[in-house]
Design a protein around this motif. Sequence first.
Motif, PDB file in Angstrom:
ATOM      1  N   ASP A   1       0.831  -1.214   0.000  1.00 28.66           N
ATOM      2  CA  ASP A   1       0.000   0.000   0.000  1.00 28.66           C
ATOM      3  C   ASP A   1       0.861   1.258   0.000  1.00 28.66           C
ATOM      4  OD1 ASP A   1      -2.571   1.067  -0.136  1.00 28.66           O
ATOM      5  OD2 ASP A   1      -2.697   1.382   2.022  1.00 28.66           O
ATOM      6  N   GLY A   2       2.167   1.100  -0.114  1.00 33.17           N
ATOM      7  CA  GLY A   2       3.044   2.256  -0.115  1.00 33.17           C
ATOM      8  C   GLY A   2       3.124   2.888  -1.500  1.00 33.17           C
ATOM      9  N   GLY A   3       3.557   4.133  -1.546  1.00 38.45           N
ATOM     10  CA  GLY A   3       3.753   4.780  -2.833  1.00 38.45           C
ATOM     11  C   GLY A   3       2.471   5.106  -3.556  1.00 38.45           C
ATOM     12  N   HIS A   4       2.612   5.278  -4.873  1.00 42.56           N
ATOM     13  CA  HIS A   4       1.487   5.639  -5.743  1.00 42.56           C
ATOM     14  C   HIS A   4       0.807   6.916  -5.264  1.00 42.56           C
ATOM     15  CE1 HIS A   4       1.993   2.335  -8.335  1.00 42.56           C
ATOM     16  NE2 HIS A   4       1.478   1.410  -7.562  1.00 42.56           N
ATOM     17  N   GLY A   5      -0.328   6.763  -4.581  1.00 39.18           N
ATOM     18  CA  GLY A   5      -1.045   7.942  -4.106  1.00 39.18           C
ATOM     19  C   GLY A   5      -0.340   8.643  -2.961  1.00 39.18           C
ATOM     20  N   ALA A   6       0.368   7.881  -2.138  1.00 38.21           N
ATOM     21  CA  ALA A   6       1.053   8.466  -0.991  1.00 38.21           C
ATOM     22  C   ALA A   6       2.196   9.355  -1.469  1.00 38.21           C
ATOM     23  CB  ALA A   6       1.573   7.376  -0.067  1.00 38.21           C
ATOM     24  N   SER A   7       2.160  10.615  -1.117  1.00 36.83           N
ATOM     25  CA  SER A   7       3.119  11.667  -1.475  1.00 36.83           C
ATOM     26  C   SER A   7       2.926  12.200  -2.885  1.00 36.83           C
ATOM     27  CB  SER A   7       4.582  11.221  -1.282  1.00 36.83           C
ATOM     28  OG  SER A   7       5.032  10.418  -2.351  1.00 36.83           O
ATOM     29  N   LEU A   8       1.988  11.659  -3.662  1.00 36.64           N
ATOM     30  CA  LEU A   8       1.791  12.147  -5.031  1.00 36.64           C
ATOM     31  C   LEU A   8       1.340  13.605  -5.040  1.00 36.64           C
ATOM     32  CD1 LEU A   8       1.693  11.616  -8.085  1.00 36.64           C
ATOM     33  CD2 LEU A   8      -0.657  10.819  -7.784  1.00 36.64           C
ATOM     34  N   ASP A   9       0.484  13.984  -4.109  1.00 39.52           N
ATOM     35  CA  ASP A   9      -0.027  15.359  -4.064  1.00 39.52           C
ATOM     36  C   ASP A   9       1.119  16.344  -3.923  1.00 39.52           C
ATOM     37  OD1 ASP A   9      -1.997  17.341  -4.047  1.00 39.52           O
ATOM     38  OD2 ASP A   9      -2.169  17.287  -1.869  1.00 39.52           O
ATOM     39  N   ASP A  10       2.001  16.102  -2.962  1.00 39.96           N
ATOM     40  CA  ASP A  10       3.163  16.983  -2.771  1.00 39.96           C
ATOM     41  C   ASP A  10       4.071  16.986  -3.989  1.00 39.96           C
ATOM     42  OD1 ASP A  10       2.648  18.035  -0.270  1.00 39.96           O
ATOM     43  OD2 ASP A  10       3.680  16.432   0.801  1.00 39.96           O
TER      44      ASP A  10
ATOM     45  N   HIS B   1      -6.229  -9.137 -10.734  1.00 40.49           N
ATOM     46  CA  HIS B   1      -7.469  -9.123 -11.514  1.00 40.49           C
ATOM     47  C   HIS B   1      -8.074  -7.728 -11.553  1.00 40.49           C
ATOM     48  CE1 HIS B   1      -7.292 -13.566 -10.613  1.00 40.49           C
ATOM     49  NE2 HIS B   1      -7.551 -13.572 -11.908  1.00 40.49           N
ATOM     50  N   ARG B   2      -7.245  -6.718 -11.349  1.00 43.84           N
ATOM     51  CA  ARG B   2      -7.609  -5.302 -11.458  1.00 43.84           C
ATOM     52  C   ARG B   2      -8.481  -4.839 -10.293  1.00 43.84           C
ATOM     53  NH1 ARG B   2      -4.148  -7.636 -14.827  1.00 43.84           N
ATOM     54  NH2 ARG B   2      -3.877  -6.535 -16.802  1.00 43.84           N
ATOM     55  N   GLU B   3      -8.282  -5.428  -9.110  1.00 47.69           N
ATOM     56  CA  GLU B   3      -8.959  -4.963  -7.909  1.00 47.69           C
ATOM     57  C   GLU B   3      -8.364  -3.598  -7.512  1.00 47.69           C
ATOM     58  OE1 GLU B   3      -8.304  -9.524  -7.616  1.00 47.69           O
ATOM     59  OE2 GLU B   3      -7.131  -7.741  -8.171  1.00 47.69           O
ATOM     60  N   LYS B   4      -9.210  -2.611  -7.264  1.00 44.44           N
ATOM     61  CA  LYS B   4      -8.749  -1.242  -7.038  1.00 44.44           C
ATOM     62  C   LYS B   4      -8.301  -1.041  -5.600  1.00 44.44           C
ATOM     63  CE  LYS B   4     -11.830   0.577 -10.598  1.00 44.44           C
ATOM     64  NZ  LYS B   4     -13.041   1.382 -10.882  1.00 44.44           N
ATOM     65  N   GLU B   5      -7.063  -0.572  -5.436  1.00 42.78           N
ATOM     66  CA  GLU B   5      -6.551  -0.183  -4.130  1.00 42.78           C
ATOM     67  C   GLU B   5      -6.881   1.286  -3.872  1.00 42.78           C
ATOM     68  OE1 GLU B   5      -2.387  -1.114  -4.007  1.00 42.78           O
ATOM     69  OE2 GLU B   5      -2.689  -3.200  -4.597  1.00 42.78           O
ATOM     70  N   GLY B   6      -6.625   1.741  -2.659  1.00 44.30           N
ATOM     71  CA  GLY B   6      -6.969   3.103  -2.289  1.00 44.30           C
ATOM     72  C   GLY B   6      -6.280   4.156  -3.134  1.00 44.30           C
TER      73      GLY B   6
END
Length: 919
Positions: free
Chosen positions: A468-477, A525-530
Amino acid sequence: MKRIIFSALCFLGLVSTEAIAQQTKLVYLSGTDKDHTINWDFFCTQGMNSGKWTKIPVPSQWELQGFGGYNYGHDKKKWEEQGLYRYNFKADKSWSDKEIQLVFEGVMTDAEVKINGQLAGAIHQGSFYRFNYSVSKLLKFDAENLLEITVSKQSADPTVNDAEREGDFWVFGGVFRPVYLRIMPKTFIDRVAIDARANGDFGVDVFTGNIKSGDKVSVRLKTLKGVVFGTPINYNIAKPADSVRLTGKFSKPALWNPEFPNLYNAEISILRNGRTVNVLNQRFGFRTVEVRKSDGIYVNGTKILIKGVDRHSFWPESGRTLSRKIHLEDIMLMKDMNMNGVRMSHYPPDAEFLDLCDSLGLFVVDELTGWQQHYGTPVGRKLVKELIIRDVNHPSVVFWANGNEGGFNFDLDNDYAFYDPQKRVVIHPWSNFNNIDTKHYPEYSYIENAAKKQDILLHTEMIHGLYDGGHGASLDDNWKLIRQNPRHAGGFLWALTDEGVVRKDKRDSIDTDGNHGADGIVGPHREKEGSFYTIKEVWSPVQVKKPDFGSQNVVVELENTYLYTNLSDCKFSWQLVKFPLATEKKDGFTQISSGKLSVALAPGKTGSFKLELTSNWKDADALRFTATNKQGREIYSWMWPIKTTTQIAQQNLMAIDKEKSKISDSEKENAYVVTQNGVTYTFDTQTGYLKTVENSKGIVSFGNGPVLAGVNQSLQSFKHTKTADGGIIVESSYTGESTLNARWVFVLGKPVCLEYDYTQTGAANFYGITFNIDESKVTGMRWLGDGPYRTWKNRLKGVSTSVWEKSYNNTITGETFIYPEFKGYHANLYWAEVEAGNSTFKVFTDKSELFLQMLKPDKAHTTFISHVNPPFPEGNLGFLNAIAPIGNKFKQADSMGPQSQKNISVSSKVSGKLWFDFQ
């Protein structure tokens, strides 16, 4: 009888305006994709189901069909099995005067091909590339023919193994893409390479076979609806050659870009004595790509910012054998996240995927295979040619990538231009090459300091999404910083999907090879994470500032971050909504009124627009605002609460009907007991904690608090007093590293209220109070707050305020795939119902921006990567004013920007109220 499929592939667009004899015909010997296969005879030399002739579907990967052995690229011990294929087919008598090619779209890895016992040509080496043989002289017409293929999983060329089978991805074997015959007249068009510029300049290299003096090559352009565009271009053959170049000029073509993916067909014909000999239709787009040194990347004169993702071609049950449905699903996922780019990691994809990128609109980086090691020069030169001649006409392809992360053979850099009349720039993902810095996994400080440099930045891998790390985490900044640098061209997140394979040898369980393949924004199977929804909001081409509800007129400020689209092409709507009360067994919200907003705003511009809300808008709980693009796809929906947390709490508390029965108390050894409305509260006088709660159904799973999260404290005082109106107040005070005062207020006819305040010094991962509940009893939760996904300090976007409900799960992101995860931090709490059978209870708060900690997520099995296993308080039910950030595979959180730092304490007291309903 063998099944033969006739098709005109869209990458060739083979259509004839003349008689059938002039058409180029494709006759499939295999199936067309993972869902449409043909069984061939098959023999595997080692591993599962080896040593016997049987059947296998083609195309496929043999491991996924239960043959041979599995390998991830990092494995030291490699399987070396071969697959022997046999297939009988009939060659029609009418083909005897034709030019016939046997075409393979992709074989892993070395392929020795025979027709009727004779070699069709040299052994092909390289897995991801289209190759063909001329087989006209090998076929028996009006008779059965035998196709035999020996596929070696390990290549005889060690550099092919270095580039393809030592990388950080699954490596398989097999005829994994389609096989077909290409049947053409003796004089034929083999392929074309088009260069169509934004100013209307048009050039095409036409590669022919057996052309003669006096023949004519003609090019006519049409729209996809068949309307002729411009004037045909003709070229008279004076002296036969392998290729001819035709050029022309077309006035005001509709240009290709990801937001307006306009396409044309080029109908290329060979004519002899006025008769059409052969026709080839090639789809293309007019567009110009420029890399302006020390400035930026421009497409059609517009500076672009790529919002992209790295994509493996992968499906759990079929490996790299895919289908149009999967390609389309992946592109729609990218579009739903408001992406405009995709990088092919780390090999060229199916041609059909690029067709869809052309027609639906995505910038593409197309990549020669190489992961920290590269092809040798002789084989590499052949594969560069195969890569370019297959993909050269796709307007979506804006860059070629020569390998990845040091897997660069510099001898090949100049070869790309031999086959590409557009002369697209070659990049080296991970390094600075051709004045484009493609730095992988930059820290926030690197992006900051890069603003002082002159090179263009385009991160071909960024914010690694392990678990669950990365991707969305810190993307805004990071994205805010990227937008501030005029030389920054964007980047690609790693990666789209978890690369998990269904293992036939492990009871069909999904294997991501530990932490190697668990990198996705979505599951296998393309299950969406947060992070999926965080990216959707951060990369929304419409950025919206929350309105000020303190004034009579509600105004939204919009920023258009599209590259080419005016917001007049989009639609905007609003809804005033009410949320269900906690006592109502409903989820979501109820609309009380709605309306639309007309907007015209050019790319790059900002404007303010008044919403014509109904007069009763202040009676609503929240305002929902939705932007929709010209295709009807939701860009994003924002939900802004109008009522305060206190107002929502009072609405709910008024709906709870409590008897005004007498409140009683008693004292036992080390315990103080309060009873109200049939609920018994036991306090530990030694710790000051509410120890247990019991109602008419039994013990409620709640207690051992409040504890100040992450702080060592000792009880300073414990006391209880009775009030004049028949109530009781129980107070505990604590000292130590920080202070905490807890005040339980029992009032006739109302739920018990916990009033608390604390002071805390020093930076910390979290602030707030916690309790403990029995996880074994918890079955779910229902709450009003931001959801349905959990949040981290540096991933607060992508959630929406509503009434949500989810069942208990013990998902470890990237290892198990039931989403949204149940455990973790949940933002902007108003109230929650903890569902636990007889232990079910409700809690309400008046504190704005409060986080609910629901249990503690289990740590991923690769716990040595601490960055993706953030800390949680000792208690497992928390009401927190600040929470921890999460890092990514390669970077600890505090290197990724302001939101990724530890929380800094404030000097003043933090206070709040919680009401508990244990009935």
